[in-house]
Design an enzyme around this catalytic site. Structure first.
Site, short mmCIF file in Angstrom:
data_model
loop_
_atom_site.label_atom_id
_atom_site.label_comp_id
_atom_site.label_asym_id
_atom_site.label_seq_id
_atom_site.Cartn_x
_atom_site.Cartn_y
_atom_site.Cartn_z
CG ASP A 52 135.18 51.72 98.02
OD1 ASP A 52 135.78 52.67 97.33
OD2 ASP A 52 135.58 50.34 97.66
CE LYS A 121 131.72 54.43 92.65
NZ LYS A 121 132.71 53.37 92.82
CD GLU A 123 136.28 49.32 92.89
OE1 GLU A 123 137.07 48.18 92.76
OE2 GLU A 123 136.45 50.18 93.67
CD GLU A 190 139.66 55.65 90.41
OE1 GLU A 190 138.51 54.68 90.71
OE2 GLU A 190 140.50 55.79 90.87
O1 KIV Z 1 135.46 55.37 96.46
C1 KIV Z 1 135.44 56.59 95.70
O2 KIV Z 1 135.93 57.78 96.42
C2 KIV Z 1 135.43 56.07 94.16
C3 KIV Z 1 135.49 57.39 93.32
C4 KIV Z 1 137.02 57.42 93.05
C5 KIV Z 1 135.09 57.23 91.96
O3 KIV Z 1 134.99 55.13 93.92
#
Ligand code: KIV
Length: 272
Positions: A52, A121, A123, A190
């Site tokens: 994102d 993915k 968070e 991260e």
């Molecule tokens: O959106 C993204 O680029 C990420 C990375 C920083 C892991 O989640």
């Protein structure tokens, strides 16, 4: 003899697990469009994350919050069309999974069906456990993301290193174990202390992928536009720039402009 297409051994979540088990590092980069994803795949990248962060580097927003599910599907399907080997992971955007596991499942199904990606993915730790379990129960692989979680930027207020204090570090470790127990196939860590990332990596049986989390993780990820130097205003300590494309591309465009203005382009051999 029939023309047989060259066999490509695809990277799957199982391949990533085997890589962790034999100590082979996983290389992941973000990708958002067909042309660059094709270069990443031909170069042999293991995982392409349709992050994102497209909200920042592709659309110029200050945070990752504004990007929509439709926009993520658009970026993801462009990447999927380019890829023969890499595993494609797609970020569930802000507001499409938090606090509602049915919504999380529906958002994931849309990404999988409409883009052809291989996994999603999201968070967070304990607070998204129900969503993770529900998505996985539909057969969709999930990658977790802990530490600096940019979708929560307004809660934290800054992009500084996370989990430096004992309580936050302990919570992060517990969250990582919760995500693993819920069935995640990997976890992004991260911007956390390298010592903590090493401890989490040793305690988990699934792979960890670090960004600003030191070297003792199972793999690394960077934002493509940062490592290629297309962006030039963002220079965190963890970033290694492999090119300075901002200057190179600006130089090329400047030369083109002067060639046009000076009537040097097109030349005799560049016309019909
Ligand atoms: O959106 C993204 O680029 C990420 C990375 C920083 C892991 O989640």
């Amino acid at each position: 003899m029939p023309n047989r297409k060259k066999e490509v051994k695809k990277v799957t979540t199982h391949v990533l697990q085997e890589m962790k088990e034999r100590g082979e590092k996983i290389a992941m980069l973000t990708g958002y469009d067909f042309s660059l994803a094709r270069i990443l795949d031909h170069a042999g990248i293991d995982v392409i994350l349709v992050g994102d962060s497209a909200s920042n580097v592709m659309s110029g927003h200050e945070t990752t919050l504004p990007i929509t599910l439709d926009q993520m599907v658009y970026h993801a399907s462009s990447v999927v069309r380019a890829v023969e080997r890499a595993l494609v992971v797609v970020d569930l955007p802000f507001g499409t999974y938090q606090g509602n596991s049915k919504l999380a499942l529906n958002s994931s199904i849309r990404i999988m069906k409409e883009s052809g990606a291989h996994s999603v993915k999201l968070e967070g730790g304990k607070e998204v456990e129900k969503s993770v379990r529900r998505i996985i129960s539909a057969g969709i692989p999930v990658m977790g993301h802990l530490g600096l979680t940019p979708q929560s930027i307004y809660k934290f207020g800054t992009y500084v290193v996370r989990a430096k204090e004992k309580a936050e570090a302990e919570k992060l470790l517990q969250d990582a174990l919760i995500l693993q127990d819920a069935g995640c196939f990997a976890v992004v860590l991260e911007k956390i202390p390298a010592v903590l990332a090493a401890e989490v990596t040793a305690k988990l049986t699934i792979p960890t992928i670090g960004i600003g989390a030191g070297s003792k993780v199972d793999g690394q990820v960077l934002v493509l536009h940062d490592m290629l130097g297309i962006t030039n205003e963002f220079s965190p300590r963890f970033l290694r720039r492999y090119m300075n494309l901002y200057d190179e591309m600006k130089g090329a465009v400047s030369r083109y402009i002067s060639d046009v203005k000076n009537r040097d382009f097109p030349g005799d051999k560049e016309q019909y």
